[in-house]
Design a protein around this motif. Structure first.
Motif, PDB file in Angstrom:
ATOM      1  N   LEU A 142      45.202  71.072  61.021  1.00 26.52           N
ATOM      2  CA  LEU A 142      43.752  70.891  61.045  1.00 26.52           C
ATOM      3  C   LEU A 142      43.056  71.659  59.929  1.00 26.52           C
ATOM      4  O   LEU A 142      41.832  71.762  59.917  1.00 26.52           O
ATOM      5  CB  LEU A 142      43.197  71.304  62.403  1.00 26.52           C
ATOM      6  N   ALA A 146      41.205  75.824  64.349  1.00 24.61           N
ATOM      7  CA  ALA A 146      41.556  74.675  65.182  1.00 24.61           C
ATOM      8  C   ALA A 146      40.498  74.327  66.214  1.00 24.61           C
ATOM      9  O   ALA A 146      40.468  73.206  66.721  1.00 24.61           O
ATOM     10  CB  ALA A 146      42.887  74.933  65.893  1.00 24.61           C
ATOM     11  N   GLY A 218      42.511  63.657  67.378  1.00 21.26           N
ATOM     12  CA  GLY A 218      41.248  64.350  67.437  1.00 21.26           C
ATOM     13  C   GLY A 218      40.405  63.788  68.564  1.00 21.26           C
ATOM     14  O   GLY A 218      40.709  62.729  69.140  1.00 21.26           O
ATOM     15  N   TRP A 341      37.298  71.421  60.801  1.00 17.86           N
ATOM     16  CA  TRP A 341      37.608  69.995  60.798  1.00 17.86           C
ATOM     17  C   TRP A 341      36.617  69.272  61.703  1.00 17.86           C
ATOM     18  O   TRP A 341      36.096  69.832  62.658  1.00 17.86           O
ATOM     19  CB  TRP A 341      39.039  69.760  61.273  1.00 17.86           C
ATOM     20  N   ILE A 364      39.539  62.031  61.519  1.00 19.58           N
ATOM     21  CA  ILE A 364      39.457  63.455  61.229  1.00 19.58           C
ATOM     22  C   ILE A 364      39.184  63.667  59.746  1.00 19.58           C
ATOM     23  O   ILE A 364      39.851  63.075  58.891  1.00 19.58           O
ATOM     24  CB  ILE A 364      40.769  64.152  61.626  1.00 19.58           C
ATOM     25  N   LEU A 366      39.256  66.789  57.257  1.00 17.33           N
ATOM     26  CA  LEU A 366      39.696  68.178  57.185  1.00 17.33           C
ATOM     27  C   LEU A 366      38.748  69.008  56.331  1.00 17.33           C
ATOM     28  O   LEU A 366      38.041  68.471  55.472  1.00 17.33           O
ATOM     29  CB  LEU A 366      41.117  68.248  56.619  1.00 17.33           C
TER      30      LEU A 366
END
Length: 405
Positions: A142, A146, A218, A341, A364, A366
């Motif tokens: 991630l 996190a 996610g 993220w 997602i 990042l």
């Protein structure tokens, strides 16, 4: 009530003060729409932090001409849970917001954008001062931090690991698992001990089948996988990525087989994990090649220290709508300028990831990275784009675009 992933009529989209007024306590609202695309979807409220109180359910749209062959089907909903145990989601949001202005100064990133944090511990946990805030949750997958909310429990289909659900089938059965991440602040890495997944769908849309040991989901993402079951008893483990707590269930094909240890960690969790680059859309759902008529840049901004999550530095304002035109091919460029993220979700459409063409509605982004996605403006209305971390969204990381037919 929002019907996540479905391209439906705009007035049924369920966004307060945009497509409808809120439904009052004791009130009713009838939603009527056509579910045009088969697949794995879900629904949840779009008001405050209610999503993180378990107000959701899967929504499976069956294909009358289902091309997949399988013997059994299992819907697996993953969640992080604190409501009624350590507090409420409203308590969490209030705590995170109260941290604004508490920054101690100095540069560098210590996991929470400059805030003084306690010495890292082997297991992420909350602190006495900030009981709902996750400390030292880190994940390379991630891009670093996190997650920021401490959850005492992680669930599969509403059950804690100590009372895990058991799915029973016959050895050799071909099982379709529909994975849904309904969490508020947690990504899950999922694997089934002793088995590999064959990924068949992403966010409801078919992909060219690809084999993997594990998957990362996610918040808001869904994957369908096929598994040919072996003889025995096997743990399905959804690791709370970076938080190191597990959600668990059991797959049993033999009554006499010894159940795995409660803390069993499938080797597959550390095996091959396919990402967006390795997933290709099935030919039938590929977005036709076409240059974008319009590009909308969406800078994802904010920090934990100030809790000022926003898009293009502006907190959500329902009066501000990005105009586009019906029939356009629109490119959204998500540029993550933050150190967190963000799973970004577009209402009313399924977009294609630039490069691979993978069809998704939630993806997602990042930290420090840019993600380009394309969609056709073929469903008129005012539509939301937002982070599916419920606390980031409520802090302001939401925006609107709109067009007429």
């Amino acid at each position: 009530m929002h019907w996540h992933g479905l391209a439906l009529r705009n007035d049924a989209d369920g966004v307060p003060n945009v497509t409808q007024p809120t439904v009052p306590s004791g009130g009713e609202r009838l939603y009527e729409f056509t579910a045009a695309h088969p697949g794995t979807y879900w629904f949840h409220p779009h008001h405050g932090t209610q999503l993180d109180r378990g107000l959701y359910a899967p929504l499976i749209v069956e294909d009358p001409a289902e091309p997949l062959g399988y013997d059994e089907e299992w819907v697996v909903v993953l969640d992080d849970w604190m409501d009624g145990v350590t507090g409420t989601p409203d308590d969490v949001l209030a705590e995170l917001t109260a941290m604004a202005g508490m920054m101690t100064g100095g540069g560098g990133h210590d996991g929470h954008d400059g805030m003084a944090m306690p010495t890292p511990s082997p297991t992420p946990s909350a602190s006495a001062k900030w009981p709902h805030m996750m400390m030292n949750a880190e994940s390379d997958l991630l891009g670093g931090d996190a997650g920021d909310v401490y959850y005492p429990h992680f669930l599969v289909n509403g059950r804690v690991p100590a009372a895990a659900e058991t799915f029973t089938a016959k050895p050799g059965a071909r099982l379709r698992i529909r994975l849904i991440n309904a969490g508020g602040d947690t990504a899950f890495r999922v694997a089934l001990g002793g088995h590999k997944f064959t990924v068949t769908h992403a966010d409801g849309f078919p992909v060219e089948p690809v084999e993997t040991d594990a998957l990362l989901l996610g918040m808001g993402e869904r994957y369908d996988v096929l598994v040919t079951l072996k003889d025995g008893a096997f743990p399905l483990v959804a690791l709370a990525e970076g938080k190191r707590g597990p959600a668990r269930a059991l797959v049993r094909t033999a009554k006499s087989a010894r159940a795995p240890q409660p803390d069993a960690r499938p080797a597959e969790l550390d095996g091959r994990l396919v990402d967006y680059e390795q997933l290709k859309p099935a030919q039938a759902v590929q977005l036709p090649q076409r240059a974008a008529d319009r590009t909308i840049t969406l800078n994802l901004t904010g920090s934990m220290a100030k809790y000022d999550w926003a898009i293009n530095g502006r907190k959500y304002d329902p009066k501000v709508i990005e105009p586009i035109k019906s029939g356009e091919r629109v490119r959204l460029s998500f540029i993550n300028q933050s150190l967190m993220w963000h799973p970004m979700h577009l209402h009313g459409h399924t977009f294609a990831l630039a490069g691979t063409g993978l069809r998704k509605d939630t993806a997602i982004v990042l930290p420090g990275r840019t993600l380009h996605v394309d969609f056709d403006a073929d469903n008129p209305g005012v539509w939301m784009i937002h982070c599916h971390n419920v606390y980031h969204a409520e802090a302001g990381m939401m925006s609107l675009l709109g067009y007429q037919g």
